[in-house]
Design a protein around this motif. Structure first.
Motif, short mmCIF file in Angstrom:
data_model
loop_
_atom_site.label_atom_id
_atom_site.label_comp_id
_atom_site.label_asym_id
_atom_site.label_seq_id
_atom_site.Cartn_x
_atom_site.Cartn_y
_atom_site.Cartn_z
N ILE A 1 0.85 -1.19 0.00
CA ILE A 1 0.00 0.00 0.00
C ILE A 1 0.89 1.24 0.00
O ILE A 1 1.87 1.31 0.73
CB ILE A 1 -0.91 0.02 1.25
N VAL A 2 0.54 2.24 -0.82
CA VAL A 2 1.34 3.47 -0.87
C VAL A 2 0.57 4.71 -0.43
O VAL A 2 1.17 5.72 -0.11
CB VAL A 2 1.93 3.71 -2.29
N MET A 3 -0.78 4.64 -0.40
CA MET A 3 -1.56 5.80 0.03
C MET A 3 -2.95 5.36 0.47
O MET A 3 -3.53 4.44 -0.11
CB MET A 3 -1.71 6.82 -1.09
N VAL A 4 -3.46 6.03 1.50
CA VAL A 4 -4.84 5.85 1.94
C VAL A 4 -5.42 7.23 2.22
O VAL A 4 -4.76 8.08 2.80
CB VAL A 4 -4.94 4.99 3.22
N GLU A 5 -6.66 7.45 1.82
CA GLU A 5 -7.31 8.75 2.04
C GLU A 5 -8.81 8.52 2.12
O GLU A 5 -9.39 7.90 1.23
CB GLU A 5 -7.01 9.71 0.89
N GLY A 6 -9.45 8.99 3.19
CA GLY A 6 -10.90 8.87 3.23
C GLY A 6 -11.48 9.01 4.62
O GLY A 6 -10.80 9.39 5.57
N GLY A 7 -12.77 8.70 4.72
CA GLY A 7 -13.47 8.84 5.98
C GLY A 7 -14.42 7.70 6.23
O GLY A 7 -14.68 6.87 5.35
N SER A 8 -14.94 7.66 7.45
CA SER A 8 -15.90 6.61 7.83
C SER A 8 -16.73 7.11 9.00
O SER A 8 -16.42 8.14 9.61
CB SER A 8 -15.17 5.32 8.19
N GLU A 9 -17.76 6.37 9.31
CA GLU A 9 -18.68 6.75 10.38
C GLU A 9 -18.37 5.92 11.62
O GLU A 9 -19.06 4.95 11.93
CB GLU A 9 -20.12 6.59 9.92
N GLU A 10 -17.29 6.29 12.32
CA GLU A 10 -16.86 5.62 13.55
C GLU A 10 -16.72 4.11 13.35
O GLU A 10 -17.29 3.31 14.08
CB GLU A 10 -17.84 5.93 14.68
#
Length: 710
Positions: free
Chosen positions: A191-200
């Motif tokens: 893995i070289v990048m992660v970007e984002g969101g989530s609801e807890e």
């Protein structure tokens, strides 16, 4: 393979999320070093890669530029506003440009300093698939076909989770139903990048989503290899090693290494950097520099400092400020700093400090943006991040927000947004601004913590605090150390910047950038758990400082009164040609938002004016009741009586016998058109027509609709 005119079309295809996914090259943009079109469904992105022939001299960074643009013709629109052409990049275009840049940047060899420009243009956009992740794959594919020494390919996908099932490159509808929305980029092995969101969502679920994404990434990497084979990719250039620079580095290292080790024991950032600069000046004055290497020697010295720092941490497990790898710097919190601000907080972690202010606004003050998905998007919650030069002791004036500032603000906004109460519960527009007062690592995560505290201080009914932490990594071969709460130097000289934000119950935002070729599942898992431990520690301190939102809003915050009326009453509130609503606004100074479904919101600068507007609206829509007292305006007078308008459009009859206890021959003797009377309703017939009396009004009785006549 096919043909278009004199050109050969090379195209490779697969399916992603059940629809066609393709990459093609050969019949367009052939003067670029590499050019591809990536399609999913009816969304298509053109991506080109161009490399300069000569390297830049005397720089210590890879000069990569990424420009992503969404053309409005792609989704059948003409740009809004007075200028009917695309202008400067939007916030979304800047964020997507960063999303493309970050996974491809670490895939170039050290010492490569040629300019590389990636240009991505959305040529077609359907209402299902986001072009941003297609542009990541397009950038990799264009570089893979080109002469640039790109050590890829890599690929990027988005992962959502709907009803417990992971979906790759989901539709917009699926994303709306999902509790996870993250973009993951990787090479074949890591893995070289992660970007984002989530609801807890839990750390374990986030890791599962990343690993699910990696399996899909491998398929898209194979697709790029297949395209290069078909199209006959260009031969890669080689990065030559400068033997003079290698010898210069060896000489400098022998003269400075031990002194650098001592300097790295200085805990204060400014003092440490001052001493490192002194060491450099001392040594350079003692050696004879090769011709043309006057600038390069500074870059070589920085590499030596990086190497010594890394060696110290890896071997001794002690960081440059004396902390252990998992130790967090001292934290200091203060809220409610300035009375005129609706909510405020200072969050200080070591030499990193964020002052964060919350402002509450009325409906109608939302940020309006054009979007691929919709004609217009209204943002009710905004978080803006500013990084003034004084925060790092630089003597230069502030400029317009940089891409970095926009990116950091978006990261913090995404972390907080899942906890913002919905509009029905809290009908305010909310703007949070983070001013970085001191910077020594992880200002975006200090912003998250400060924003949560500031919102609590403003009385926004958030159910939980949100905190963030930045993790780092030093890795040499199989040996590695994960660092909690990284310093600016550790970010600059380390191998990873991994930011995780969330509540006690789960992750709300995540961002990972690396400078090496990738991370394994084991390192990711360890970093996530170490970040969770740190986040919980910080949250405990935040709850201690401010355990719950303030029960009342600031007296300087706007007041919003929400009412529900029958939908058929809305035209009455407005009145003929807007007469009634204009009167309310002019007399009270409020703003009134009327919705067709009967929702009424009154925005006032103080409670008194808001309450007066509310009463005026209630009087406009009230029904006439038997036995109640009202004020009314005389609209017509006859001998037998007068017609009195009690409420807009509602006339009543004042019979001559009800004007006075004395006998009156004609109503015209006592009353004229335009008179304002206070009357009591004495009868309402079956058709709803009211009869009123002047003589039945008792002393001290107050009319129900007096605000309409004040």
């Amino acid at each position: 393979m096919g043909e278009v005119g004199e050109f050969t079309v090379n195209k490779v295809e697969t399916t992603v999320n059940g629809v066609s996914y393709s990459i093609e090259t050969g019949y367009f943009a052939n003067q670029a070093n590499g050019a591809v079109i990536v399609r999913q469904g009816e969304t298509a992105v053109l991506v080109t890669a161009v490399m300069s022939e000569e390297a830049q001299a005397d720089i210590d960074f890879f000069p990569l530029t990424v420009e992503y643009r969404e053309k409005t013709y792609a989704y059948g629109k003409i740009p809004g506003g007075f200028v009917k052409r695309e202008g400067k990049p939007s916030v979304r275009e800047i964020l997507v440009s960063r999303l493309i840049d970050r996974p491809i940047r670490p895939m170039f060899p050290k010492g490569f300093f040629n300019d590389v420009v990636i240009t991505a243009m959305t040529l077609s956009a359907d209402d299902r698939y986001d072009p941003d992740v297609l542009a990541i794959v397009g950038a990799s594919a264009a570089l893979h076909l080109s002469e640039a020494p790109f050590e890829g390919p890599i690929a990027g996908v988005r992962v959502a989770r709907v009803n417990g099932e992971f979906i790759v490159n989901p539709t917009y509808q699926q994303r709306n139903e999902s509790d996870i929305d993250i973009v993951v980029a990787g090479s074949k092995d890591a893995i070289v990048m992660v970007e984002g969101g989530s609801e807890e969502v839990s750390e374990e679920t986030i890791l599962d989503a990343i690993m699910f994404a990696h399996e899909e990434i491998k398929k898209l990497i194979e697709l790029q290899h297949e395209l290069r084979e078909k199209a006959g990719g260009k031969e890669k250039i080689t990065v030559e090693i400068d033997e003079i620079e290698i010898k210069l580095q060896e000489e400098l290292e022998n003269l400075t290494k031990e002194k650098i080790k001592e300097a790295l024991n200085i805990l204060d950032k400014k003092e440490r950097r001052k001493r490192l600069s002194e060491i450099f000046e001392e040594v350079v004055s003692q050696i004879e520099l090769p011709e043309g290497k006057e600038k390069k020697v500074e870059i070589i010295y920085k590499d030596i400092v990086s190497s010594v720092m890394r060696e110290k941490v890896l071997k001794e497990k002690v960081r440059i400020d004396g902390r252990k790898p998992d130790e967090i710097r001292p934290i200091w919190i203060k809220t409610g700093l300035f009375p005129r601000i609706h909510g405020s907080a200072i969050f200080t972690r070591g030499q990193t400090q964020a002052f964060v202010a919350t402002t509450l606004g009325a409906p109608g003050e939302e940020q309006i943006e054009e979007s691929i998905e919709e004609d217009e998007v209204k943002k009710r919650f905004m978080l803006h991040y500013n990084f003034p030069p004084f925060s790092v002791g630089e003597a230069r004036p502030p400029r317009a927000p940089s891409r970095r500032e926009i990116g950091h603000g978006n990261l913090a906004e995404r972390a907080i947004e899942p906890l913002i109460p919905d509009e029905e519960e809290f009908p305010y527009v909310i703007r949070v601004v983070s001013e970085i007062l001191e910077s020594n690592g992880s200002t975006s995560m200090a912003t998250v913590c400060g924003a949560s505290l500031s919102l609590f201080d403003a009385g926004v009914p958030m159910k939980k605090h949100v905190a963030g932490i930045a993790m780092g990594l030093l890795k040499e071969g199989e040996e590695y150390v994960i660092l909690t709460d990284i310093l600016g130097d550790e970010d600059h000289l380390g191998d990873m910047d991994f930011k995780v934000a969330g509540t006690r119950d789960g992750v709300t935002s995540i961002q990972m950038d690396i400078k090496i070729k990738g991370l394994t599942k084991e390192i990711l898992q360890e970093a996530l758990q170490q970040a969770k431990k740190a986040r919980l520690y910080i949250l405990d301190l935040m709850y201690k400082a401010m355990p719950q939102p303030r029960p009342e809003l600031s007296p300087h915050a706007p007041k919003i009164i929400t009412m529900r009326v029958l939908p058929e009453k809305i035209p009455i509130i407005i009145g003929p040609s807007g007469k009634n609503i204009k009167k309310i606004i002019e007399e009270t100074g409020v703003k009134v938002d009327l919705q067709p479904d009967g929702l009424v919101r009154i925005y006032a600068v103080d409670g008194e004016s808001g309450e007066k507007a509310r009463q005026m609206i209630e009087e406009l829509i009230m029904d006439i009741e038997l036995g109640e007292v009202y004020m009314g305006r005389v609209t017509r007078v006859e001998d037998y009586g007068a017609f009195v308008e009690l409420l807009p459009g509602k006339l009543s009859l004042l019979h001559v016998s009800q004007i006075s206890s004395e006998r009156i021959r004609s109503a015209k003797d006592k009353i004229k058109v335009g008179d304002i009377l206070t009357v009591k309703v004495i009868d309402i017939d079956e058709q709803g027509r009211a009869k009123v009396s002047l003589k039945e009004v008792k002393k001290g009785e107050q009319p129900k609709n007096k605000f309409l006549f004040e």
